[in-house]
Motif scaffolding. Sequence first.
Motif, PDB file in Angstrom:
ATOM      1  N   VAL A  25       0.880  -1.259   0.059  1.00 32.66           N
ATOM      2  CA  VAL A  25      -0.095  -0.188   0.160  1.00 32.66           C
ATOM      3  C   VAL A  25       0.999   1.276   0.003  1.00 32.66           C
ATOM      4  O   VAL A  25       0.761   2.280  -0.820  1.00 32.66           O
ATOM      5  CB  VAL A  25      -1.067   0.041   1.111  1.00 32.66           C
ATOM      6  CG1 VAL A  25      -1.831   1.416   1.507  1.00 32.66           C
ATOM      7  CG2 VAL A  25      -1.739  -1.033   0.945  1.00 32.66           C
ATOM      8  N   PRO A  32      -6.063   1.796  -2.981  1.00 31.21           N
ATOM      9  CA  PRO A  32      -7.364   1.535  -2.241  1.00 31.21           C
ATOM     10  C   PRO A  32      -8.457   1.177  -3.384  1.00 31.21           C
ATOM     11  O   PRO A  32      -8.540   1.614  -4.524  1.00 31.21           O
ATOM     12  CB  PRO A  32      -7.729   3.016  -2.076  1.00 31.21           C
ATOM     13  CG  PRO A  32      -6.312   3.675  -1.773  1.00 31.21           C
ATOM     14  CD  PRO A  32      -5.368   2.903  -2.870  1.00 31.21           C
ATOM     15  N   TYR A  65      -6.391  -0.881   7.201  1.00 32.17           N
ATOM     16  CA  TYR A  65      -5.801  -1.003   5.793  1.00 32.17           C
ATOM     17  C   TYR A  65      -6.562  -1.959   4.982  1.00 32.17           C
ATOM     18  O   TYR A  65      -6.255  -1.768   3.581  1.00 32.17           O
ATOM     19  CB  TYR A  65      -4.445  -1.720   5.792  1.00 32.17           C
ATOM     20  CG  TYR A  65      -3.255  -1.015   6.291  1.00 32.17           C
ATOM     21  CD1 TYR A  65      -2.552   0.134   5.499  1.00 32.17           C
ATOM     22  CD2 TYR A  65      -2.717  -1.210   7.710  1.00 32.17           C
ATOM     23  CE1 TYR A  65      -1.641   0.929   6.421  1.00 32.17           C
ATOM     24  CE2 TYR A  65      -1.866  -0.335   8.395  1.00 32.17           C
ATOM     25  CZ  TYR A  65      -1.367   0.622   7.596  1.00 32.17           C
ATOM     26  OH  TYR A  65      -0.302   1.356   8.144  1.00 32.17           O
ATOM     27  N   CYS A  77      -7.829  -0.299   1.627  1.00 26.95           N
ATOM     28  CA  CYS A  77      -8.046   1.165   1.911  1.00 26.95           C
ATOM     29  C   CYS A  77      -6.876   1.654   2.397  1.00 26.95           C
ATOM     30  O   CYS A  77      -5.963   1.046   3.175  1.00 26.95           O
ATOM     31  CB  CYS A  77      -9.368   1.517   2.639  1.00 26.95           C
ATOM     32  SG  CYS A  77      -9.406   0.723   4.229  1.00 26.95           S
ATOM     33  N   ARG A  78      -6.711   3.052   2.077  1.00 25.43           N
ATOM     34  CA  ARG A  78      -5.758   3.839   2.816  1.00 25.43           C
ATOM     35  C   ARG A  78      -6.331   4.278   4.362  1.00 25.43           C
ATOM     36  O   ARG A  78      -7.217   5.152   4.308  1.00 25.43           O
ATOM     37  CB  ARG A  78      -5.433   5.162   2.137  1.00 25.43           C
ATOM     38  CG  ARG A  78      -4.105   5.965   2.704  1.00 25.43           C
ATOM     39  CD  ARG A  78      -3.732   6.930   1.599  1.00 25.43           C
ATOM     40  NE  ARG A  78      -3.114   6.307   0.464  1.00 25.43           N
ATOM     41  CZ  ARG A  78      -1.684   5.941   0.415  1.00 25.43           C
ATOM     42  NH1 ARG A  78      -0.991   5.930   1.769  1.00 25.43           N
ATOM     43  NH2 ARG A  78      -1.116   5.804  -0.632  1.00 25.43           N
TER      44      ARG A  78
END
Length: 123
Positions: A25, A32, A65, A77-78
């Motif tokens: 990431v 994301p 995350y 996801c961020r």
Amino acid sequence: MLFELDFQSPVPIYKQIRDQVVLAVAEGRLLPGERLPAIRTLAEDAGVNNMTVSKAYQLLKSEGYLVTDRRSGAVVCRPSAPAGLDEDQMVRLRMLAGEAKLAGLSRAEFEALCGSLYHETEG
């Protein structure tokens, strides 16, 4: 995403999975909205127990995350940006700094190495 798991490492497999997702990431290799493999699929492909992958996914979810639901599975996801590092991260960073010092790195060498590694996450 392919995981490179080291079964000889003292680092638990669930932690290796977690760490590789976080790094992917940070480096932009996982974006994301991207889906991770289902727990059962990843466990079979990696040759590990379903509970190992589940533990990694739960940890990633608790850290922000991943989001999960029954229909879309585990989605990257961020995490919302915290104000700096948390206490656990500071402890780990302090330990790394101490280990680097004991390994003979100067402060400048350690800072340069940290800068280089940070730069790698910027793509």
